[in-house]
Design a protein around this motif. Structure first.
Motif, PDB file in Angstrom:
ATOM      1  N   HIS A  28       0.869  -1.167   0.000  1.00  0.00           N
ATOM      2  CA  HIS A  28       0.000   0.000   0.000  1.00  0.00           C
ATOM      3  C   HIS A  28       0.909   1.220   0.000  1.00  0.00           C
ATOM      4  N   LEU A 105      -9.929   9.754  -1.850  1.00  0.00           N
ATOM      5  CA  LEU A 105      -8.576   9.518  -1.349  1.00  0.00           C
ATOM      6  C   LEU A 105      -8.146  10.654  -0.407  1.00  0.00           C
ATOM      7  N   CYS A 176       5.902   4.634  -1.853  1.00  0.00           N
ATOM      8  CA  CYS A 176       4.773   5.408  -2.402  1.00  0.00           C
ATOM      9  C   CYS A 176       5.173   5.982  -3.761  1.00  0.00           C
ATOM     10  N   VAL A 177       4.422   5.639  -4.788  1.00  0.00           N
ATOM     11  CA  VAL A 177       4.635   6.221  -6.124  1.00  0.00           C
ATOM     12  C   VAL A 177       4.119   7.658  -6.085  1.00  0.00           C
ATOM     13  N   GLN A 178       4.834   8.582  -6.733  1.00  0.00           N
ATOM     14  CA  GLN A 178       4.432   9.993  -6.645  1.00  0.00           C
ATOM     15  C   GLN A 178       4.561  10.729  -7.971  1.00  0.00           C
ATOM     16  N   ARG A 222     -11.360  -0.552  -3.750  1.00  0.00           N
ATOM     17  CA  ARG A 222     -11.234  -0.740  -5.193  1.00  0.00           C
ATOM     18  C   ARG A 222     -12.605  -1.002  -5.803  1.00  0.00           C
TER      19      ARG A 222
HETATM   20  C1  LIG Z   1       1.225   6.847 -11.182  1.00  0.00           C
HETATM   21  C2  LIG Z   1       0.912   7.085  -9.721  1.00  0.00           C
HETATM   22  C3  LIG Z   1       1.083   8.347  -9.178  1.00  0.00           C
HETATM   23  C4  LIG Z   1       0.831   8.597  -7.816  1.00  0.00           C
HETATM   24  N1  LIG Z   1       1.090   9.841  -7.282  1.00  0.00           N
HETATM   25  C5  LIG Z   1       0.939  10.050  -5.954  1.00  0.00           C
HETATM   26  C6  LIG Z   1       1.335  11.288  -5.365  1.00  0.00           C
HETATM   27  O1  LIG Z   1       1.814  12.207  -6.034  1.00  0.00           O
HETATM   28  N2  LIG Z   1       1.175  11.439  -4.024  1.00  0.00           N
HETATM   29  C7  LIG Z   1       0.669  10.440  -3.235  1.00  0.00           C
HETATM   30  O2  LIG Z   1       0.566  10.636  -2.017  1.00  0.00           O
HETATM   31  N3  LIG Z   1       0.289   9.238  -3.767  1.00  0.00           N
HETATM   32  C8  LIG Z   1       0.434   9.018  -5.097  1.00  0.00           C
HETATM   33  N4  LIG Z   1       0.118   7.792  -5.648  1.00  0.00           N
HETATM   34  C9  LIG Z   1      -0.416   6.721  -4.792  1.00  0.00           C
HETATM   35  C10 LIG Z   1      -1.917   6.509  -5.054  1.00  0.00           C
HETATM   36  O3  LIG Z   1      -2.663   7.512  -4.441  1.00  0.00           O
HETATM   37  C11 LIG Z   1      -2.300   5.116  -4.512  1.00  0.00           C
HETATM   38  O4  LIG Z   1      -1.586   4.123  -5.199  1.00  0.00           O
HETATM   39  C12 LIG Z   1      -3.794   4.810  -4.667  1.00  0.00           C
HETATM   40  O5  LIG Z   1      -4.566   5.732  -3.961  1.00  0.00           O
HETATM   41  C13 LIG Z   1      -4.114   3.396  -4.168  1.00  0.00           C
HETATM   42  O6  LIG Z   1      -3.715   3.243  -2.815  1.00  0.00           O
HETATM   43  P1  LIG Z   1      -2.642   2.181  -2.345  1.00  0.00           P
HETATM   44  O7  LIG Z   1      -1.376   2.413  -3.132  1.00  0.00           O
HETATM   45  O8  LIG Z   1      -2.440   2.467  -0.872  1.00  0.00           O
HETATM   46  O9  LIG Z   1      -3.197   0.818  -2.607  1.00  0.00           O
HETATM   47  C14 LIG Z   1       0.367   7.529  -6.992  1.00  0.00           C
HETATM   48  C15 LIG Z   1       0.213   6.252  -7.547  1.00  0.00           C
HETATM   49  C16 LIG Z   1       0.499   6.021  -8.879  1.00  0.00           C
HETATM   50  C17 LIG Z   1       0.383   4.625  -9.438  1.00  0.00           C
END
Ligand SMILES: Cc1cc2nc3c(=O)[nH]c(=O)nc-3n(C[C@H](O)[C@H](O)[C@H](O)COP(=O)(O)O)c2cc1C
Length: 234
Positions: A28, A105, A176-178, A222
């Motif tokens: 997550h 979110l 965390c992807v950002q 989801r």
């Molecule tokens: C391409 C991508 C960009 C994202 N950018 C952000 C971001 O800039 N900041 C952040 O807090 N989370 C970011 N996320 C996380 C998503 O919010 C998160 O993956 C989604 O809400 C699902 O939650 P989980 O990863 O906890 O399962 C990103 C995820 C992806 C795949």
């Protein structure tokens, strides 16, 4: 081109590893990290596994910059300065129909996660800025791809990224992807020294999760399979 054979699964102590479905549901987004270094050997292990991901014509389009230590301090200082100066990040806007997902979110992260009241815009802004310190992670990754490759190659990078995150999960490391990091791509390019022929796709925070914090206890739902998938038959 040099290739290395995959590590044989049977050569590893299986009992110390998560099952695939366990790793998938355990992963997550972690948004607060402990100030504890991630050994380079751990990162290398996950990177090596991720390299087995599929890619268009085996182009292996992923190019990563892994930023730590003083280089990460310099990057986060510059990013925070830019973001708090009011310069808007260059992120493509979401179409209207997808915006409710972001609101849901936001409610979870800022409300349940950080305990920020709905109308406290200043506290929300402050929490958003934490993106630019990589949420306190000791490792900040900048994910890139050649500008010469077609957009579809970003799928290869995405597959790589998920495999990388799952491998990290198995090793007890949070992430965390950002996309927010790519919002200031020119600054990131300059501070990290990323070559001009690479597109900056996103950042990734990596480190050990602070499991006590509510923001890391947030789990977002989801859609059902039926909402996203059509089985076409007969
Ligand atoms: C391409 C991508 C960009 C994202 N950018 C952000 C971001 O800039 N900041 C952040 O807090 N989370 C970011 N996320 C996380 C998503 O919010 C998160 O993956 C989604 O809400 C699902 O939650 P989980 O990863 O906890 O399962 C990103 C995820 C992806 C795949």
């Amino acid at each position: 081109m040099a290739t290395t054979p995959p590590e044989s699964p049977s050569s590893r102590r299986k009992s110390h590893h998560m099952l695939l479905d366990e790793a998938i549901v355990t992963r997550h987004s972690t948004r607060l990290f402990l100030p504890k270094e991630v050994p380079k050997s751990v990162l290398e292990k996950a990177l090596k596994l991720a390299a087995h991901s599929p890619s268009n014509s085996n182009t292996q389009a992923w190019r990563l910059y892994i930023v730590t230590g003083k280089a990460l301090d310099r990057l986060t200082t510059a990013l925070k300065q830019e973001a708090s100066s009011g310069a808007a990040p260059n992120i493509p806007p979401l179409p209207e129909q997808f915006k409710p997902w972001r609101s849901e979110l936001g409610k979870l992260i800022y409300g349940e996660g950080w305990g920020i009241p709905r109308d406290d815009a200043e506290a929300r802004r402050h929490a958003t800025l934490r993106n630019f310190e990589f949420f306190g992670a000791p490792v900040g990754v900048i994910v890139c791809m050649s500008k010469q490759l077609p957009g579809v190659s970003a799928m290869s990078v995405g597959m790589y990224l998920q495999t990388f995150l799952l491998a990290l999960t198995d090793l007890g490391v949070g992430s965390c992807v950002q996309v927010s990091i790519a919002g200031y791509r020119d600054l990131v390019r300059e501070k990290v020294g990323i070559s001009d022929d690479l597109e900056i796709l996103c950042g990734v925070s990596i480190g050990y999760e602070d499991e006590e914090m509510n923001v890391n206890k947030v789990r977002i739902g989801r859609m059902s399979v039926d909402d996203t998938t059509v089985f076409v038959q007969d």
